[in-house]
Design a protein around this motif. Structure first.
Motif, PDB file in Angstrom:
ATOM      1  N   LEU A 113      -6.121 -24.134  -8.757  1.00  0.00           N
ATOM      2  CA  LEU A 113      -6.415 -23.025  -7.853  1.00  0.00           C
ATOM      3  C   LEU A 113      -7.914 -22.756  -7.757  1.00  0.00           C
ATOM      4  O   LEU A 113      -8.426 -22.440  -6.676  1.00  0.00           O
ATOM      5  N   VAL A 114      -8.625 -22.888  -8.865  1.00  0.00           N
ATOM      6  CA  VAL A 114     -10.077 -22.684  -8.834  1.00  0.00           C
ATOM      7  C   VAL A 114     -10.733 -23.725  -7.932  1.00  0.00           C
ATOM      8  O   VAL A 114     -11.605 -23.399  -7.112  1.00  0.00           O
ATOM      9  N   GLU A 115     -10.325 -24.970  -8.055  1.00  0.00           N
ATOM     10  CA  GLU A 115     -10.898 -26.004  -7.191  1.00  0.00           C
ATOM     11  C   GLU A 115     -10.567 -25.736  -5.722  1.00  0.00           C
ATOM     12  O   GLU A 115     -11.427 -25.906  -4.847  1.00  0.00           O
ATOM     13  N   ARG A 116      -9.333 -25.326  -5.453  1.00  0.00           N
ATOM     14  CA  ARG A 116      -8.953 -25.019  -4.073  1.00  0.00           C
ATOM     15  C   ARG A 116      -9.779 -23.859  -3.527  1.00  0.00           C
ATOM     16  O   ARG A 116     -10.219 -23.885  -2.375  1.00  0.00           O
ATOM     17  N   MET A 117      -9.998 -22.838  -4.349  1.00  0.00           N
ATOM     18  CA  MET A 117     -10.790 -21.698  -3.881  1.00  0.00           C
ATOM     19  C   MET A 117     -12.245 -22.093  -3.650  1.00  0.00           C
ATOM     20  O   MET A 117     -12.884 -21.607  -2.716  1.00  0.00           O
ATOM     21  N   CYS A 118     -12.775 -22.965  -4.485  1.00  0.00           N
ATOM     22  CA  CYS A 118     -14.148 -23.433  -4.271  1.00  0.00           C
ATOM     23  C   CYS A 118     -14.286 -24.139  -2.923  1.00  0.00           C
ATOM     24  O   CYS A 118     -15.288 -23.979  -2.220  1.00  0.00           O
ATOM     25  N   LEU A 119     -13.297 -24.928  -2.562  1.00  0.00           N
ATOM     26  CA  LEU A 119     -13.360 -25.713  -1.333  1.00  0.00           C
ATOM     27  C   LEU A 119     -13.008 -24.905  -0.091  1.00  0.00           C
ATOM     28  O   LEU A 119     -13.369 -25.291   1.029  1.00  0.00           O
ATOM     29  N   ALA A 120     -12.327 -23.800  -0.262  1.00  0.00           N
ATOM     30  CA  ALA A 120     -11.791 -23.050   0.873  1.00  0.00           C
ATOM     31  C   ALA A 120     -12.893 -22.383   1.688  1.00  0.00           C
ATOM     32  O   ALA A 120     -13.943 -22.018   1.154  1.00  0.00           O
ATOM     33  N   PRO A 121     -12.656 -22.197   2.990  1.00  0.00           N
ATOM     34  CA  PRO A 121     -13.524 -21.290   3.751  1.00  0.00           C
ATOM     35  C   PRO A 121     -13.362 -19.878   3.208  1.00  0.00           C
ATOM     36  O   PRO A 121     -12.313 -19.541   2.644  1.00  0.00           O
ATOM     37  N   LYS A 122     -14.393 -19.075   3.360  1.00  0.00           N
ATOM     38  CA  LYS A 122     -14.404 -17.768   2.698  1.00  0.00           C
ATOM     39  C   LYS A 122     -14.810 -16.670   3.668  1.00  0.00           C
ATOM     40  O   LYS A 122     -15.680 -16.862   4.511  1.00  0.00           O
ATOM     41  N   CYS A 123     -14.185 -15.518   3.496  1.00  0.00           N
ATOM     42  CA  CYS A 123     -14.497 -14.357   4.330  1.00  0.00           C
ATOM     43  C   CYS A 123     -14.369 -13.101   3.476  1.00  0.00           C
ATOM     44  O   CYS A 123     -13.294 -12.820   2.938  1.00  0.00           O
ATOM     45  N   ARG A 124     -15.447 -12.349   3.375  1.00  0.00           N
ATOM     46  CA  ARG A 124     -15.467 -11.146   2.552  1.00  0.00           C
ATOM     47  C   ARG A 124     -15.228  -9.876   3.379  1.00  0.00           C
ATOM     48  O   ARG A 124     -15.577  -8.779   2.963  1.00  0.00           O
ATOM     49  N   SER A 125     -14.610 -10.027   4.536  1.00  0.00           N
ATOM     50  CA  SER A 125     -14.474  -8.877   5.430  1.00  0.00           C
ATOM     51  C   SER A 125     -13.645  -7.752   4.820  1.00  0.00           C
ATOM     52  O   SER A 125     -13.903  -6.572   5.094  1.00  0.00           O
ATOM     53  N   ALA A 126     -12.648  -8.073   3.984  1.00  0.00           N
ATOM     54  CA  ALA A 126     -11.835  -7.009   3.385  1.00  0.00           C
ATOM     55  C   ALA A 126     -12.680  -6.146   2.452  1.00  0.00           C
ATOM     56  O   ALA A 126     -12.588  -4.913   2.469  1.00  0.00           O
ATOM     57  N   ASP A 127     -13.522  -6.783   1.648  1.00  0.00           N
ATOM     58  CA  ASP A 127     -14.368  -6.009   0.738  1.00  0.00           C
ATOM     59  C   ASP A 127     -15.462  -5.273   1.504  1.00  0.00           C
ATOM     60  O   ASP A 127     -15.821  -4.143   1.153  1.00  0.00           O
ATOM     61  N   ASP A 128     -15.997  -5.899   2.538  1.00  0.00           N
ATOM     62  CA  ASP A 128     -16.995  -5.204   3.356  1.00  0.00           C
ATOM     63  C   ASP A 128     -16.381  -3.977   4.035  1.00  0.00           C
ATOM     64  O   ASP A 128     -17.023  -2.925   4.138  1.00  0.00           O
ATOM     65  N   LEU A 129     -15.139  -4.110   4.492  1.00  0.00           N
ATOM     66  CA  LEU A 129     -14.449  -2.965   5.086  1.00  0.00           C
ATOM     67  C   LEU A 129     -14.232  -1.872   4.047  1.00  0.00           C
ATOM     68  O   LEU A 129     -14.401  -0.677   4.331  1.00  0.00           O
ATOM     69  N   LEU A 130     -13.871  -2.266   2.840  1.00  0.00           N
ATOM     70  CA  LEU A 130     -13.701  -1.290   1.761  1.00  0.00           C
ATOM     71  C   LEU A 130     -15.001  -0.530   1.508  1.00  0.00           C
ATOM     72  O   LEU A 130     -15.019   0.708   1.457  1.00  0.00           O
ATOM     73  N   MET A 131     -16.108  -1.266   1.353  1.00  0.00           N
ATOM     74  CA  MET A 131     -17.384  -0.628   1.048  1.00  0.00           C
ATOM     75  C   MET A 131     -17.850   0.264   2.195  1.00  0.00           C
ATOM     76  O   MET A 131     -18.388   1.357   1.974  1.00  0.00           O
ATOM     77  N   LEU A 132     -17.643  -0.188   3.413  1.00  0.00           N
ATOM     78  CA  LEU A 132     -18.041   0.603   4.575  1.00  0.00           C
ATOM     79  C   LEU A 132     -17.232   1.899   4.647  1.00  0.00           C
ATOM     80  O   LEU A 132     -17.786   2.987   4.848  1.00  0.00           O
ATOM     81  N   SER A 133     -15.922   1.789   4.468  1.00  0.00           N
ATOM     82  CA  SER A 133     -15.059   2.970   4.526  1.00  0.00           C
ATOM     83  C   SER A 133     -15.381   3.943   3.400  1.00  0.00           C
ATOM     84  O   SER A 133     -15.347   5.162   3.586  1.00  0.00           O
ATOM     85  N   GLU A 134     -15.696   3.399   2.252  1.00  0.00           N
ATOM     86  CA  GLU A 134     -15.930   4.199   1.058  1.00  0.00           C
ATOM     87  C   GLU A 134     -17.288   4.889   1.068  1.00  0.00           C
ATOM     88  O   GLU A 134     -17.428   6.004   0.551  1.00  0.00           O
ATOM     89  N   ARG A 135     -18.302   4.260   1.689  1.00  0.00           N
ATOM     90  CA  ARG A 135     -19.665   4.726   1.466  1.00  0.00           C
ATOM     91  C   ARG A 135     -20.453   5.099   2.717  1.00  0.00           C
ATOM     92  O   ARG A 135     -21.492   5.745   2.606  1.00  0.00           O
ATOM     93  N   HIS A 136     -20.011   4.692   3.893  1.00  0.00           N
ATOM     94  CA  HIS A 136     -20.831   4.966   5.073  1.00  0.00           C
ATOM     95  C   HIS A 136     -20.868   6.470   5.346  1.00  0.00           C
ATOM     96  O   HIS A 136     -19.825   7.132   5.377  1.00  0.00           O
TER      97      HIS A 136
END
Length: 359
Positions: A113-136
Motif C-alpha cells: 500500500l505504501v508503494e501504491r500511495m507513492c506512485l498514485a496521483p495526489k490531491c489534498r483538496s479535502a484537507d485544504d477544504l478542512l483548513m479553509l472551513s476551520e480557519r478562514h
C-alpha cells in the motif's frame, strides 16, 4: 450491494492484488514514532519510495496501530479524489490484523500500500477544504451559527448549492464536532450514520460513501466525508497532473530535512533556532507574530512552502483555489496575506535546513 458487501468486495480485491507482490526487506530507522509518521506522510506526498518504506517499517516495529491510522489519514488527506481505488484499498486494509495476516502479513500489506500511495496521483483538496472551513475569517459566523442547526437542517445545507466551505461546515457539524474536534468549532454531537445514509440518498456513488463511512468509523476524521463532497465536483472541471516546485533539501543524519516539521520535537527545535537567525523570514515573524504563537505560525507557513507539496499533483481549478485560499488567507489575524512571508521562507529555507542539521 449493501455496505458490508461492498467492504467485503474491496477486501477481496486487496487480497488478490497483494497475492503476487514481493515485499522488500524492511529497513527500520532509529527514530521516534512521531518522526517516522512525519517521514512516512511526506515521503508519500513526494513519491519517495525508499524513505516511505523505511518509515513504514519503523512504525510497524514501534507502533503498528500508528502505522495503520496514519495510512488511512494519508489516503483521504493526500490522495483523495485523485485515486479513489487506492483510498478504497487502504480502507479495506483496516479490517484488522487477522485479516492482514490471512492475505500475506502486516509488512507485505503495508509495503504494498505504501508503494501504491507513492506512485498514485495526489490531491489534498479535502484537507485544504478542512483548513479553509476551520480557519478562514469569512466563515467565522458560520462556525458559530451552524452549531445550533438540527441534523435535517444541516443535511439540507450539505445538499444545497451553497458555497463549498459552508456545506463542509454543515457536514462537519452533522457528523459531530465531538468526534472530529477543532479549536475553532463548538462541540456538538452528530449523527454519522444518518449523514452517510443521506449522502447515499443524495446520489453520491454508493461504493465511495461506504468507503468514507468505514474510513470515518476507523479514524474519526471528517476528511472522509469531505472526499465524498469533493468527488461530486471533480467531474465538472478539467484536471491535469504535474509535480509541485520543491524547495532545496538536505540530509539531517538519516532523515531528509523535510521530515523535520512542527509536529516533532526535533522540528520545533529547528524552527526555534531558525527564528533567532538574522534573516528576512525570522525578522518578519518576530515583528508581526506574538511570541507564544511564532512556532506554530512558522510551522504552518513551512507546511504551505514545503511540507504539503506533492509529486504527481492532481490539479483542478476548485482544488487550486482551495489551496490558495488556505495558504494565503488563513494564517491568522496578524497575517491577512501570507504571500510575502511564504516568499521569504522559500528564499531562507536553506538557513532552516542548516538548523535542522543541528537538532
Amino acid at each position: 450491494m449493501n455496505g458490508p458487501d461492498i467492504l467485503a468486495s474491496l477486501r477481496a480485491n486487496l487480497a488478490q492484488q497483494v497475492q503476487h507482490y514481493i515485499s522488500p526487506i524492511p529497513a527500520p530507522l532509529d527514530v521516534s514514532p512521531w518522526l517516522a509518521m512525519a517521514l512516512l506522510q511526506k515521503a508519500i506526498r513526494r513519491g519517495h519510495h525508499p524513505f516511505a518504506l523505511q518509515a513504514a517499517a519503523t512504525l510497524l516495529q514501534l507502533s503498528p496501530d500508528k502505522l495503520w491510522r496514519r495510512a488511512v489519514s494519508i489516503a483521504f488527506e493526500d490522495i483523495g479524489i485523485a485515486d479513489l481505488e487506492i483510498v478504497s484499498l487502504v480502507t479495506a486494509s483496516l479490517a484488522g490484523k487477522a485479516f492482514r495476516a490471512k492475505i500475506g502479513g502486516e509488512w507485505l500489506v503495508a509495503s504494498y500500500l505504501v508503494e501504491r500511495m507513492c506512485l498514485a496521483p495526489k490531491c489534498r483538496s479535502a484537507d485544504d477544504l478542512l483548513m479553509l472551513s476551520e480557519r478562514h475569517p469569512a466563515y467565522e459566523h458560520l462556525r458559530l451559527g451552524l452549531t445550533y442547526g438540527t441534523i435535517p437542517e444541516l443535511l439540507a445545507l450539505v445538499r444545497s448549492n451553497a458555497p463549498l466551505p459552508k456545506r463542509a461546515l454543515a457536514l462537519w457539524y452533522a457528523v459531530g464536532s465531538d468526534r472530529c474536534p477543532s479549536p475553532q468549532l463548538r462541540t456538538r454531537k452528530g449523527a454519522p450514520q444518518t449523514v452517510f445514509d443521506d449522502l447515499c440518498e443524495a446520489g453520491h456513488p454508493h461504493t465511495l460513501v461506504e468507503v468514507a463511512r468505514e474510513g470515518f468509523r476507523r479514524s474519526g476524521q471528517v476528511l472522509c466525508p469531505f472526499v465524498v463532497l469533493l468527488a461530486s465536483q471533480k467531474s465538472e472541471q478539467p484536471a491535469f497532473i504535474e509535480d509541485d516546485d520543491f524547495p532545496p533539501e538536505t540530509m539531517c543524519g538519516s532523515l531528509p530535512s523535510w521530515a523535520l516539521d512542527v509536529y516533532s520535537r526535533e522540528g520545533q527545535q529547528a524552527l526555534r533556532r531558525f527564528l533567532g537567525r538574522n534573516c528576512d523570514t525570522a525578522r518578519w515573524v518576530r515583528s508581526h507574530v506574538p511570541p507564544v504563537q511564532r512556532i506554530k505560525f512558522l510551522g504552518d507557513i513551512l507546511f504551505a512552502v514545503e511540507g504539503g507539496l506533492l509529486r504527481n499533483h492532481y490539479r483542478w481549478p476548485l482544488a487550486d483555489e482551495l489551496r490558495r485560499s488556505w495558504a494565503i488567507e488563513c494564517q491568522g489575524p496578524f497575517c491577512p496575506d501570507a504571500g510575502e512571508i511564504m516568499s521569504m521562507l522559500r528564499i531562507d529555507i536553506q538557513l532552516l535546513n542548516e538548523e535542522r542539521q543541528h537538532v
